[in-house]
Scaffold this active site. Structure first.
Site, PDB file in Angstrom:
ATOM      1  N   LYS A   1       0.775  -1.163  -0.101  1.00 19.53           N
ATOM      2  CA  LYS A   1       0.107  -0.098  -0.267  1.00 19.53           C
ATOM      3  C   LYS A   1       1.021   1.271  -0.055  1.00 19.53           C
ATOM      4  O   LYS A   1       0.546   2.491  -0.272  1.00 19.53           O
ATOM      5  CB  LYS A   1      -1.043   0.078   1.217  1.00 19.53           C
ATOM      6  N   GLY A   2       2.194   1.276   0.270  1.00 21.18           N
ATOM      7  CA  GLY A   2       2.803   2.189   0.723  1.00 21.18           C
ATOM      8  C   GLY A   2       3.151   3.258  -0.621  1.00 21.18           C
ATOM      9  O   GLY A   2       3.399   4.363  -0.320  1.00 21.18           O
TER      10      GLY A   2
ATOM     11  N   GLU B   1       7.457   2.348  -6.264  1.00 22.27           N
ATOM     12  CA  GLU B   1       7.665   1.692  -4.867  1.00 22.27           C
ATOM     13  C   GLU B   1       7.562   3.029  -3.981  1.00 22.27           C
ATOM     14  O   GLU B   1       7.928   4.176  -4.357  1.00 22.27           O
ATOM     15  CB  GLU B   1       8.870   1.156  -4.858  1.00 22.27           C
ATOM     16  N   ASP B   2       7.438   3.044  -2.786  1.00 21.89           N
ATOM     17  CA  ASP B   2       7.699   3.808  -1.832  1.00 21.89           C
ATOM     18  C   ASP B   2       8.938   4.277  -1.542  1.00 21.89           C
ATOM     19  O   ASP B   2       9.460   5.492  -1.397  1.00 21.89           O
ATOM     20  CB  ASP B   2       6.721   3.617  -0.816  1.00 21.89           C
TER      21      ASP B   2
ATOM     22  N   ASP C   1      14.872   0.103   0.627  1.00 22.61           N
ATOM     23  CA  ASP C   1      15.606   0.161   1.822  1.00 22.61           C
ATOM     24  C   ASP C   1      16.811  -0.822   1.742  1.00 22.61           C
ATOM     25  O   ASP C   1      17.914  -0.655   1.326  1.00 22.61           O
ATOM     26  CB  ASP C   1      14.614  -0.253   3.150  1.00 22.61           C
TER      27      ASP C   1
ATOM     28  N   LYS D   1      17.087   4.695   0.442  1.00 27.11           N
ATOM     29  CA  LYS D   1      17.726   4.848   1.525  1.00 27.11           C
ATOM     30  C   LYS D   1      19.141   3.928   1.422  1.00 27.11           C
ATOM     31  O   LYS D   1      19.066   3.064   1.663  1.00 27.11           O
ATOM     32  CB  LYS D   1      17.174   4.035   2.928  1.00 27.11           C
TER      33      LYS D   1
ATOM     34  N   PHE E   1      13.578   5.779   9.871  1.00 30.22           N
ATOM     35  CA  PHE E   1      12.143   5.158   9.685  1.00 30.22           C
ATOM     36  C   PHE E   1      11.159   6.125   9.501  1.00 30.22           C
ATOM     37  O   PHE E   1      10.864   7.077  10.364  1.00 30.22           O
ATOM     38  CB  PHE E   1      11.889   4.201  10.798  1.00 30.22           C
ATOM     39  N   VAL E   2      10.684   6.452   8.159  1.00 27.26           N
ATOM     40  CA  VAL E   2       9.903   7.451   7.917  1.00 27.26           C
ATOM     41  C   VAL E   2       8.295   6.940   7.690  1.00 27.26           C
ATOM     42  O   VAL E   2       8.165   5.818   7.199  1.00 27.26           O
ATOM     43  CB  VAL E   2      10.268   8.127   6.860  1.00 27.26           C
TER      44      VAL E   2
ATOM     45  N   ASP F   1       3.557   3.831   6.302  1.00 24.63           N
ATOM     46  CA  ASP F   1       2.965   3.844   7.601  1.00 24.63           C
ATOM     47  C   ASP F   1       3.954   3.176   8.752  1.00 24.63           C
ATOM     48  O   ASP F   1       5.148   2.731   8.431  1.00 24.63           O
ATOM     49  CB  ASP F   1       1.677   2.496   7.454  1.00 24.63           C
TER      50      ASP F   1
ATOM     51  N   ARG G   1      -0.377   6.861   7.168  1.00 26.69           N
ATOM     52  CA  ARG G   1      -0.183   6.951   5.661  1.00 26.69           C
ATOM     53  C   ARG G   1      -0.878   8.099   4.990  1.00 26.69           C
ATOM     54  O   ARG G   1      -0.609   8.678   4.000  1.00 26.69           O
ATOM     55  CB  ARG G   1      -0.956   5.723   5.224  1.00 26.69           C
TER      56      ARG G   1
HETATM   57  P1  5GP Z   1      13.391  -3.450   1.451  1.00 21.37           P
HETATM   58  O1  5GP Z   1      12.917  -4.593   0.943  1.00 21.37           O
HETATM   59  O2  5GP Z   1      14.143  -2.327   0.518  1.00 21.37           O
HETATM   60  O3  5GP Z   1      14.266  -3.406   2.945  1.00 21.37           O
HETATM   61  O4  5GP Z   1      11.847  -2.635   1.887  1.00 21.37           O
HETATM   62  C1  5GP Z   1      11.171  -2.404   1.203  1.00 21.37           C
HETATM   63  C2  5GP Z   1       9.930  -2.086   2.069  1.00 21.37           C
HETATM   64  O5  5GP Z   1      10.076  -1.934   3.613  1.00 21.37           O
HETATM   65  C3  5GP Z   1       9.184  -0.719   1.612  1.00 21.37           C
HETATM   66  O6  5GP Z   1       8.501  -0.966   0.330  1.00 21.37           O
HETATM   67  C4  5GP Z   1       8.418  -0.294   3.017  1.00 21.37           C
HETATM   68  O7  5GP Z   1       7.233  -1.007   2.776  1.00 21.37           O
HETATM   69  C5  5GP Z   1       9.406  -0.853   4.207  1.00 21.37           C
HETATM   70  N1  5GP Z   1      10.159   0.462   4.702  1.00 21.37           N
HETATM   71  C6  5GP Z   1      11.504   0.250   4.299  1.00 21.37           C
HETATM   72  N2  5GP Z   1      12.122   1.494   4.867  1.00 21.37           N
HETATM   73  C7  5GP Z   1      10.882   2.278   5.558  1.00 21.37           C
HETATM   74  C8  5GP Z   1      10.631   3.366   6.289  1.00 21.37           C
HETATM   75  O8  5GP Z   1      11.510   4.117   6.567  1.00 21.37           O
HETATM   76  N3  5GP Z   1       9.513   3.586   6.499  1.00 21.37           N
HETATM   77  C9  5GP Z   1       8.261   2.842   6.072  1.00 21.37           C
HETATM   78  N4  5GP Z   1       6.956   3.179   6.895  1.00 21.37           N
HETATM   79  N5  5GP Z   1       8.221   1.572   5.480  1.00 21.37           N
HETATM   80  C10 5GP Z   1       9.659   1.355   5.334  1.00 21.37           C
END
Ligand code: 5GP
Length: 197
Positions: free
Chosen positions: A61-62, A117-118, A121, A149, A170-171, A177, A183
């Site tokens: 949903k992000g 994507e939102d 990370d 990030k 963490f944002v 969310d 959100r």
């Molecule tokens: P990754 O697989 O790249 O570690 O993480 C991707 C997902 O983790 C993002 O689509 C998101 O849902 C969640 N995520 C990673 N960092 C953050 C953050 O700072 N805030 C939030 N709300 N979600 C995050």
């Protein structure tokens, strides 16, 4: 905290977001900055895909708020589809194991696909998604993310369009969310540490 060189400490208390405003430590990216960036990205994407048909895939949903704003800045024919994925892990860290909760409604063979994507990370979610979608033989596949990030990256992911590079915090807000809350906030912000404790 610094975003693209500037320090932003303004919390807009006039937006009627109720008691959740008290949970905010710092606004990282304002509504105005988000709006300007979305316009810029929409223009670039429209130019890059000029003469082509584009399928923009929203990762729920992000990314939903970013996606809804972005598609309205695209000036070429665009098709929309949605995927929902869940990454296993604790509330603020993903583990890399991804489960598809909702798949695309259409086939993507022979189509130009842009994943929206939102945030990237560790990169594990997108690595999985790109591999999964590549196996369906799209004509091309690219990634557009609102936030990046890079400090936390554990795997190689090529981000084609990035809104903002942010530090390791963490944002929430603008679609992102914490435990399904925040959100709806119209900006990207960091919560007070006690919210997670
Ligand atoms: P990754 O697989 O790249 O570690 O993480 C991707 C997902 O983790 C993002 O689509 C998101 O849902 C969640 N995520 C990673 N960092 C953050 C953050 O700072 N805030 C939030 N709300 N979600 C995050």
């Amino acid at each position: 905290m610094k975003i693209n060189g500037s320090r932003i400490l303004v919390v807009n208390k006039d937006k009627g977001c109720g008691k959740m405003l008290n949970d905010i430590q710092e606004v990282l990216i304002t509504q105005e900055q988000l709006q300007a960036k979305v316009q810029e990205l929409g223009k670039r994407i429209s130019q890059d895909y000029s003469g082509k048909e584009l399928l923009m895939v929203c990762i729920l949903k992000g990314a939903v708020v970013f996606y809804a704003d972005l598609v309205r800045q695209i000036s070429i024919p665009v098709f929309m589809d949605f995927m929902a994925v869940s990454s296993y892990g604790d509330a603020t860290r993903s583990s890399g194991a991804v489960m598809i909760i909702k798949d695309l409604d259409q086939t993507i063979a022979g189509k130009h696909v842009l994943i929206v994507e939102d945030i990237v990370d560790t990169g594990l979610t997108l690595k999985y998604l790109v591999e999964n979608l590549k196996a369906r033989n799209p004509l091309s596949i690219k990634i557009c993310t609102l936030l990046d990030k890079p400090e936390r990256r554990v795997t190689d992911v090529k981000v084609d369009y990035n809104g903002f590079t942010i530090p390791d915090a963490f944002v929430v807000g603008y679609g992102l969310d914490y435990a399904e809350a925040y959100r709806h906030l119209p900006y990207v912000c960091v919560l007070k540490p006690e919210i997670y404790e």
